[in-house]
Write a protein that holds these residues in place. Structure first.
Motif, PDB file in Angstrom:
ATOM      1  N   HIS A 172       0.830  -1.209   0.000  1.00 28.67           N
ATOM      2  CA  HIS A 172       0.000   0.000   0.000  1.00 28.67           C
ATOM      3  C   HIS A 172       0.866   1.262   0.000  1.00 28.67           C
ATOM      4  CE1 HIS A 172      -3.412   2.593   0.699  1.00 28.67           C
ATOM      5  NE2 HIS A 172      -2.773   3.140   1.713  1.00 28.67           N
ATOM      6  N   VAL A 173       1.911   1.272   0.802  1.00 28.04           N
ATOM      7  CA  VAL A 173       2.807   2.434   0.826  1.00 28.04           C
ATOM      8  C   VAL A 173       3.444   2.635  -0.543  1.00 28.04           C
ATOM      9  CG1 VAL A 173       4.920   3.390   1.838  1.00 28.04           C
ATOM     10  CG2 VAL A 173       3.284   2.191   3.292  1.00 28.04           C
ATOM     11  N   LEU A 174       3.862   1.543  -1.174  1.00 29.20           N
ATOM     12  CA  LEU A 174       4.445   1.627  -2.510  1.00 29.20           C
ATOM     13  C   LEU A 174       3.443   2.178  -3.511  1.00 29.20           C
ATOM     14  CD1 LEU A 174       6.694   1.018  -4.555  1.00 29.20           C
ATOM     15  CD2 LEU A 174       5.778  -1.311  -4.732  1.00 29.20           C
ATOM     16  N   ARG A 175       2.213   1.682  -3.442  1.00 29.31           N
ATOM     17  CA  ARG A 175       1.183   2.146  -4.378  1.00 29.31           C
ATOM     18  C   ARG A 175       0.912   3.638  -4.210  1.00 29.31           C
ATOM     19  NH1 ARG A 175      -2.379  -1.361  -3.444  1.00 29.31           N
ATOM     20  NH2 ARG A 175      -2.414  -2.536  -5.376  1.00 29.31           N
ATOM     21  N   MET A 176       0.774   4.104  -2.958  1.00 33.43           N
ATOM     22  CA  MET A 176       0.518   5.526  -2.734  1.00 33.43           C
ATOM     23  C   MET A 176       1.707   6.374  -3.161  1.00 33.43           C
ATOM     24  SD  MET A 176      -2.540   5.469  -1.742  1.00 33.43           S
ATOM     25  CE  MET A 176      -2.897   7.115  -1.119  1.00 33.43           C
ATOM     26  N   GLY A 177       2.919   5.850  -2.947  1.00 30.47           N
ATOM     27  CA  GLY A 177       4.103   6.579  -3.387  1.00 30.47           C
ATOM     28  C   GLY A 177       4.170   6.707  -4.889  1.00 30.47           C
ATOM     29  N   ALA A 208      -7.129 -12.018   2.414  1.00 32.08           N
ATOM     30  CA  ALA A 208      -7.783 -12.639   1.264  1.00 32.08           C
ATOM     31  C   ALA A 208      -8.587 -11.595   0.486  1.00 32.08           C
ATOM     32  CB  ALA A 208      -8.688 -13.778   1.724  1.00 32.08           C
ATOM     33  N   TRP A 209      -9.319 -10.756   1.209  1.00 31.75           N
ATOM     34  CA  TRP A 209     -10.094  -9.688   0.556  1.00 31.75           C
ATOM     35  C   TRP A 209      -9.166  -8.727  -0.188  1.00 31.75           C
ATOM     36  CZ3 TRP A 209      -9.672  -4.440   1.755  1.00 31.75           C
ATOM     37  CH2 TRP A 209     -10.569  -3.598   1.073  1.00 31.75           C
ATOM     38  N   TYR A 210      -8.067  -8.360   0.448  1.00 28.97           N
ATOM     39  CA  TYR A 210      -7.122  -7.435  -0.173  1.00 28.97           C
ATOM     40  C   TYR A 210      -6.514  -8.054  -1.429  1.00 28.97           C
ATOM     41  CZ  TYR A 210      -3.692  -3.629  -0.229  1.00 28.97           C
ATOM     42  OH  TYR A 210      -2.946  -2.533  -0.574  1.00 28.97           O
ATOM     43  N   GLY A 211      -6.173  -9.337  -1.359  1.00 31.64           N
ATOM     44  CA  GLY A 211      -5.593 -10.023  -2.514  1.00 31.64           C
ATOM     45  C   GLY A 211      -6.565 -10.123  -3.670  1.00 31.64           C
ATOM     46  N   LEU A 212      -7.819 -10.455  -3.378  1.00 32.08           N
ATOM     47  CA  LEU A 212      -8.826 -10.550  -4.435  1.00 32.08           C
ATOM     48  C   LEU A 212      -9.091  -9.187  -5.061  1.00 32.08           C
ATOM     49  CD1 LEU A 212     -11.322 -13.048  -2.754  1.00 32.08           C
ATOM     50  CD2 LEU A 212      -9.757 -13.496  -4.678  1.00 32.08           C
ATOM     51  N   ARG A 213      -9.043  -8.144  -4.256  1.00 34.03           N
ATOM     52  CA  ARG A 213      -9.224  -6.788  -4.782  1.00 34.03           C
ATOM     53  C   ARG A 213      -8.082  -6.420  -5.722  1.00 34.03           C
ATOM     54  NH1 ARG A 213      -9.173  -1.243  -1.294  1.00 34.03           N
ATOM     55  NH2 ARG A 213      -6.951  -1.728  -1.360  1.00 34.03           N
ATOM     56  N   ALA A 214      -6.866  -6.839  -5.361  1.00 37.93           N
ATOM     57  CA  ALA A 214      -5.712  -6.567  -6.215  1.00 37.93           C
ATOM     58  C   ALA A 214      -5.842  -7.309  -7.539  1.00 37.93           C
ATOM     59  CB  ALA A 214      -4.420  -6.964  -5.502  1.00 37.93           C
ATOM     60  N   ALA A 221      -7.898   7.734   2.351  1.00 35.28           N
ATOM     61  CA  ALA A 221      -6.477   7.391   2.441  1.00 35.28           C
ATOM     62  C   ALA A 221      -6.108   7.011   3.875  1.00 35.28           C
ATOM     63  CB  ALA A 221      -5.623   8.564   1.971  1.00 35.28           C
ATOM     64  N   LEU A 222      -6.633   7.757   4.848  1.00 34.38           N
ATOM     65  CA  LEU A 222      -6.350   7.481   6.255  1.00 34.38           C
ATOM     66  C   LEU A 222      -6.936   6.142   6.688  1.00 34.38           C
ATOM     67  CD1 LEU A 222      -5.330   8.315   9.052  1.00 34.38           C
ATOM     68  CD2 LEU A 222      -7.476   9.566   9.383  1.00 34.38           C
ATOM     69  N   LEU A 223      -8.204   5.901   6.336  1.00 29.33           N
ATOM     70  CA  LEU A 223      -8.858   4.653   6.734  1.00 29.33           C
ATOM     71  C   LEU A 223      -8.184   3.441   6.090  1.00 29.33           C
ATOM     72  CD1 LEU A 223     -12.631   5.689   6.607  1.00 29.33           C
ATOM     73  CD2 LEU A 223     -11.182   5.354   8.625  1.00 29.33           C
ATOM     74  N   THR A 224      -7.751   3.597   4.841  1.00 32.78           N
ATOM     75  CA  THR A 224      -7.116   2.475   4.145  1.00 32.78           C
ATOM     76  C   THR A 224      -5.780   2.117   4.763  1.00 32.78           C
ATOM     77  OG1 THR A 224      -8.195   3.091   2.062  1.00 32.78           O
ATOM     78  CG2 THR A 224      -6.306   1.614   1.919  1.00 32.78           C
ATOM     79  N   VAL A 225      -4.951   3.123   5.048  1.00 29.63           N
ATOM     80  CA  VAL A 225      -3.638   2.817   5.628  1.00 29.63           C
ATOM     81  C   VAL A 225      -3.786   2.263   7.036  1.00 29.63           C
ATOM     82  CG1 VAL A 225      -3.175   5.135   6.564  1.00 29.63           C
ATOM     83  CG2 VAL A 225      -1.274   3.637   5.927  1.00 29.63           C
ATOM     84  N   LEU A 226      -4.787   2.723   7.780  1.00 39.19           N
ATOM     85  CA  LEU A 226      -5.052   2.156   9.106  1.00 39.19           C
ATOM     86  C   LEU A 226      -5.492   0.702   8.988  1.00 39.19           C
ATOM     87  CD1 LEU A 226      -6.885   5.093  10.936  1.00 39.19           C
ATOM     88  CD2 LEU A 226      -4.627   4.137  11.497  1.00 39.19           C
ATOM     89  N   ALA A 227      -6.311   0.408   7.972  1.00 43.16           N
ATOM     90  CA  ALA A 227      -6.793  -0.960   7.781  1.00 43.16           C
ATOM     91  C   ALA A 227      -5.656  -1.907   7.413  1.00 43.16           C
ATOM     92  CB  ALA A 227      -7.876  -0.989   6.701  1.00 43.16           C
ATOM     93  N   ILE A 252       0.889  -8.623  -6.056  1.00 42.22           N
ATOM     94  CA  ILE A 252       0.346  -8.319  -4.734  1.00 42.22           C
ATOM     95  C   ILE A 252      -0.777  -9.289  -4.384  1.00 42.22           C
ATOM     96  CG2 ILE A 252      -0.999  -6.629  -3.417  1.00 42.22           C
ATOM     97  CD1 ILE A 252       0.619  -4.447  -4.840  1.00 42.22           C
ATOM     98  N   GLY A 253      -1.631  -9.592  -5.363  1.00 43.36           N
ATOM     99  CA  GLY A 253      -2.723 -10.536  -5.129  1.00 43.36           C
ATOM    100  C   GLY A 253      -2.213 -11.909  -4.727  1.00 43.36           C
ATOM    101  N   VAL A 254      -1.181 -12.392  -5.413  1.00 40.74           N
ATOM    102  CA  VAL A 254      -0.597 -13.695  -5.092  1.00 40.74           C
ATOM    103  C   VAL A 254      -0.012 -13.685  -3.678  1.00 40.74           C
ATOM    104  CG1 VAL A 254       1.276 -15.304  -5.649  1.00 40.74           C
ATOM    105  CG2 VAL A 254      -0.110 -14.309  -7.489  1.00 40.74           C
ATOM    106  N   VAL A 255       0.729 -12.620  -3.356  1.00 43.55           N
ATOM    107  CA  VAL A 255       1.368 -12.528  -2.040  1.00 43.55           C
ATOM    108  C   VAL A 255       0.327 -12.465  -0.934  1.00 43.55           C
ATOM    109  CG1 VAL A 255       2.810 -11.081  -0.555  1.00 43.55           C
ATOM    110  CG2 VAL A 255       3.467 -11.470  -2.935  1.00 43.55           C
ATOM    111  N   MET A 256      -0.712 -11.647  -1.113  1.00 43.44           N
ATOM    112  CA  MET A 256      -1.724 -11.492  -0.070  1.00 43.44           C
ATOM    113  C   MET A 256      -2.487 -12.794   0.166  1.00 43.44           C
ATOM    114  SD  MET A 256      -1.347  -8.441   1.001  1.00 43.44           S
ATOM    115  CE  MET A 256       0.367  -8.730   0.590  1.00 43.44           C
ATOM    116  N   LEU A 257      -2.863 -13.475  -0.923  1.00 37.12           N
ATOM    117  CA  LEU A 257      -3.578 -14.737  -0.762  1.00 37.12           C
ATOM    118  C   LEU A 257      -2.667 -15.808  -0.170  1.00 37.12           C
ATOM    119  CD1 LEU A 257      -5.666 -14.750  -4.061  1.00 37.12           C
ATOM    120  CD2 LEU A 257      -6.501 -14.443  -1.735  1.00 37.12           C
TER     121      LEU A 257
END
Length: 200
Positions: free
Chosen positions: A25-30, A81-87, A111-117, A187-192
């Motif tokens: 997520h940090v990489l994506r926002m950067g 799993a949710w994050y990976g499927l979203r990716a 942006a704040l809620l996502t990084v906290l999550a 990212i999807g592969v790693v998260m799952l």
């Protein structure tokens, strides 16, 4: 005294420099150059607080509680799993991420809620900072454990600053939609993979 700091720096850096939902997520926002300062700051503050809590003794308590460990494991697996499927949806969908100037701006609240999550709903954060760093730090003695914690915090701060603000150096490569698709697919592969590893 320096040895305690260096031990914390080495272990903290080794744990934080790994592909995970937070780093992704940090990489994506950067790369998108959106809310980089906010994202990096939240990651650093959370890391400092969690390391402090762990070194203060909570790590040992959590480690000895099957219920807390199970709750973190299953809750974290569902989130990853949710994050990976979203990716994957972003990677194989029609609307891939784009690093071009006309990209849509993410709101500050989102942006704040996502990084906290991605930081606080990831059980690896607790296992690494509160449990592991807390357990190792607690073995360094009354004075040594806080130097150890300071070293681990320094490693985390340095990494997030470099990852967030250094990501723009990769922007030319990620100007191509295919590069974003590739990143999201990985990212999807790693998260799952992480989600599966938590429950097996």
């Amino acid at each position: 005294m320096v040895s305690f700091y260096l031990k914390g720096l080495g272990l903290g850096a080794g744990l934080i420099v790994a592909i995970g939902s937070q780093n992704a997520h940090v990489l994506r926002m950067g790369l998108k150059r959106q809310h980089v300062g906010l994202t990096v700051l939240v990651c650093i503050v959370c890391e400092v607080l969690l390391i402090s809590i762990g070194v203060a003794g909570v790590g040992t308590m959590v480690e000895r509680s099957p219920f807390l460990l199970a709750a973190a494991r299953w809750g974290g697996a569902l989130f990853l799993a949710w994050y990976g499927l979203r990716a994957w949806r972003a990677a194989f969908g029609r609307h891939a991420l784009d690093a071009a100037p006309q990209r849509a701006e993410t709101g500050t609240r989102d942006a704040l809620l996502t990084v906290l999550a991605v930081t606080l709903l990831n059980p690896h954060v607790y296992l690494d900072t509160v449990v592991l760093l807390g357990a190792v730090g607690g073995q360094q003695g009354p004075e040594g454990k806080w130097l150890f914690a300071l070293g681990a915090m320094t490693g985390a701060m340095t990494w997030f600053v470099l990852l967030g603000f250094g990501a723009r150096l990769l922007a030319p490569w990620f100007a191509r939609p295919s590069a974003w698709r590739m990143l999201d697919a990985v990212i999807g592969v790693v998260m799952l993979g992480l989600a599966i590893s938590l429950v097996t």
